[in-house]
Motif scaffolding. Structure first.
Motif: not given
Lengths: 233, 213
Positions: B93-121
Motif C-alpha cells: 500500500t506504500k512505495v517510498d524511494y527512501k527504502e531503496f537508498l539503503d541498497h546503494d542506489m542513487e536517488k534518481d534510480d530509487a525514485v524511478r524504481r519507486s514509480r515503476e513499482a507503483t505501476e507494477g502494483v
C-alpha cells in the motif's frame, strides 16, 4: 476540475467517473491531473472565459454550448480553447478579428488572456505557441494519438519532470488539504511526493481500466477497457 | 478462397479460445514484496522448462512488470498438468524511494524504481481482476502475515472463488514460523517451502497439480 483530457482539453471534476471509460467527447485516454492548489490561475482563466464569452456573444453564438452539459465548471485552458476554436471555426477568419475584445477594461492583460485573444484571431495551433511547456505537451497530445514511443518514455523518463523536494513548511498545508480532498474521492494512487506513493488496493482492483504509466508532473496514462466490456458494467 | 480460409481459421481460433476446456490455467504468483515470488517462479520454470522467468534480488520491488511463462508442464502421479505462470510485482500500500537508498542506489534510480513499482502494483491488481484462474500466494514465513495487504488480497481471491495455494516461503531462514502463517489463514492449506533451496518442492508440485489441474 483537476482532470483534463489531453486530447480535447475537456475537464472533469475530481472524483468524476465519467472519464473512467475514456473521454466522452473524443475518446482520449490520456489525462492530466491538476491538484486543487494548482488551479490558482483560475483568475486569469475566468477572465479568458469572459473574453471568449463576450466574443462569442457578439455574433449571438452562446459559448456555453461547447461546455459540458453536466453543469461542471469548465477549467481554464481546454474549455476556453475549445469554445473559442469552435466559435472561430463557425465565424470564419474574417469575423474572428472582430471578435477580439478591444473594449475590455483590463489594462494589464496577462498570459492567459493574451492566449485566449490570440486564439480568437488565429487557429488553435498558434495559440499553443504562447503556452507554457506543460501546455505545449498537452496541445500536441490534443492533435495526435499517443505514440507507443511516448508511452515507453512515460514509464521511464522521470528526470525532466522531477521537482525539488518541498520543504515541510511549504508542503504541509498543501498536502494535507489535498489528502483530505482525496480521501473522499476514488483516487487509487496518491503521489505524496516524487518517488513516494500511497496505493488504494481496493480501488485499483475495482477499476476496469488500469494505470499503465505515471509521471511525476501528475500526468498518467490509463488503458481503456474493451468496448464490449463497457456494456457489462 | 484464401480469405475464406483465413476467416474460418480465425473464427475457430476464437471459439477454441472461448470453449476449450483443456486450456492451460493461468496461475498468478502473488504476495507482498520480497516474499520470494520470483525465486519460486524461477524454481518452477527451471524445474520443468529449463528457463528462468526473471531476475531475483534482495532489493524489494525487483519485479515491476508481470512476467509470464507459458505452457509449464508439471508431471505428477503419471499425469501432466499444464499451467501458465504469471509472476507479479509485490503488492503493497506504500512505495517510498527512501527504502531503496539503503541498497546503494542513487536517488534518481530509487525514485524511478519507486514509480515503476507503483505501476507494477496497479498491473498486479489488474491481473487479479481480469486474467488469472488461480493464485499461488507466497508469504515470507519469517514475517508477520497479519497485514492489511495480505488480508485484502486473500479476501479478494476468496470473493472471486479462485483456487488459492498459500506457500510459507523461506523455511531455510532461522526465524521461519510456518505455523503463524497457517494460523493467519486457517481456511486455506499452507505449504512450507524454501524456493531458494528447493526444499519441499515435491509437495508444492503435488498441490499445484491438485489445485490447478
Amino acid at each position: 476540475m483537476p482532470h483534463q483530457c489531453t486530447s480535447c482539453g475537456r475537464t472533469f471534476p475530481d472524483g468524476s467517473k465519467e472519464m473512467l471509460s475514456g473521454c466522452p467527447d473524443c475518446g482520449g485516454n490520456k489525462f492530466q491531473f491538476k491538484p486543487a492548489n494548482a488551479t490558482e490561475n483560475a483568475g486569469p482563466a475566468a477572465e479568458a472565459d469572459e473574453a471568449s464569452d463576450s466574443a462569442a456573444g457578439a455574433d449571438g453564438t452562446p459559448a456555453s454550448d461547447s461546455g459540458p452539459s453536466d453543469g461542471t465548471r469548465p477549467t481554464a485552458d481546454g474549455e476556453v480553447a475549445s469554445a473559442s476554436d469552435e466559435g472561430a471555426a463557425a465565424r470564419g477568419p474574417n469575423n474572428a478579428a472582430d471578435a477580439t475584445p478591444d473594449d475590455r477594461a483590463d489594462p494589464t492583460p496577462d498570459d492567459a488572456v493574451a492566449g485566449a485573444a490570440s486564439t480568437t484571431g488565429s487557429d488553435g495551433t498558434e495559440q499553443i505557441a504562447d503556452r507554457s511547456d506543460e501546455d505545449m505537451a498537452q496541445a500536441s497530445a490534443r492533435s495526435e494519438v499517443v505514440s507507443p514511443d511516448e508511452l515507453d518514455r512515460a514509464s521511464r523518463d522521470v528526470d525532466s519532470a522531477e521537482t525539488s523536494e518541498p520543504t515541510d513548511e511549504e508542503s504541509k498545508p498543501g498536502i494535507d488539504a489535498l489528502r483530505d480532498e482525496l480521501n473522499d474521492q476514488f483516487e487509487s494512487i496518491r503521489i505524496v511526493s516524487p518517488g513516494q506513493y500511497e496505493l488504494n488496493l481496493m480501488e485499483l482492483y475495482d477499476r476496469q481500466e488500469y494505470i499503465i504509466s505515471l509521471q511525476e508532473d501528475g500526468r498518467y496514462v490509463i488503458e481503456m477497457p474493451d468496448a464490449w466490456g463497457i456494456d457489462d458494467e | 478462397m484464401g480469405l475464406l480460409t483465413n476467416l474460418r481459421d480465425s473464427i475457430s481460433r476464437v471459439t477454441d479460445g472461448l470453449f476449450a476446456a483443456d486450456e492451460p490455467k493461468r496461475i498468478g504468483i502473488y504476495g507482498p514484496p520480497n516474499a520470494g515470488k520470483t525465486t519460486l517462479a524461477n524454481r518452477i520454470a527451471r524445474d520443468w522448462t529449463g528457463d528462468a522467468v526473471g531476475p531475483e534480488s534482495h532489493i524489494p520491488h525487483e519485479t515491476r512488470r508481470a512476467r509470464r511463462k507459458e505452457g509449464v508442464e508439471i508431471e505428477r502421479n503419471g499425469r501432466t498438468v499444464t499451467i501458465d505462470i504469471v509472476d507479479t510485482p509485490g503488492v503493497t500500500t506504500k512505495v517510498d524511494y527512501k527504502e531503496f537508498l539503503d541498497h546503494d542506489m542513487e536517488k534518481d534510480d530509487a525514485v524511478r524504481r519507486s514509480r515503476e513499482a507503483t505501476e507494477g502494483v496497479a498491473e498486479a491488481m489488474h491481473w487479479l481482476r481480469e486474467d488469472v484462474d488461480g493464485v499461488i500466494y507466497v508469504l515470507d514465513s519469517t514475517s508477520d502475515p497479519f497485514t492489511q495487504v495480505n488480508t485484502m488480497l486473500i479476501g479478494i481471491i476468496e470473493s472471486q472463488d479462485l483456487p488459492a495455494l498459500i506457500l510459507a516461503n523461506k523455511t531455510d531462514l532461522p526465524g521461519s514460523d510456518v505455523q503463524q502463517i497457517a494460523n493467519a489463514f486457517p481456511q486455506h492449506e499452507t505449504i512450507p517451502l524454501s524456493a531458494l533451496e528447493g526444499d519441499n518442492m515435491d509437495e508444492v508440485y503435488t498441490k499445484i497439480a491438485e489445485y490447478f489441474g
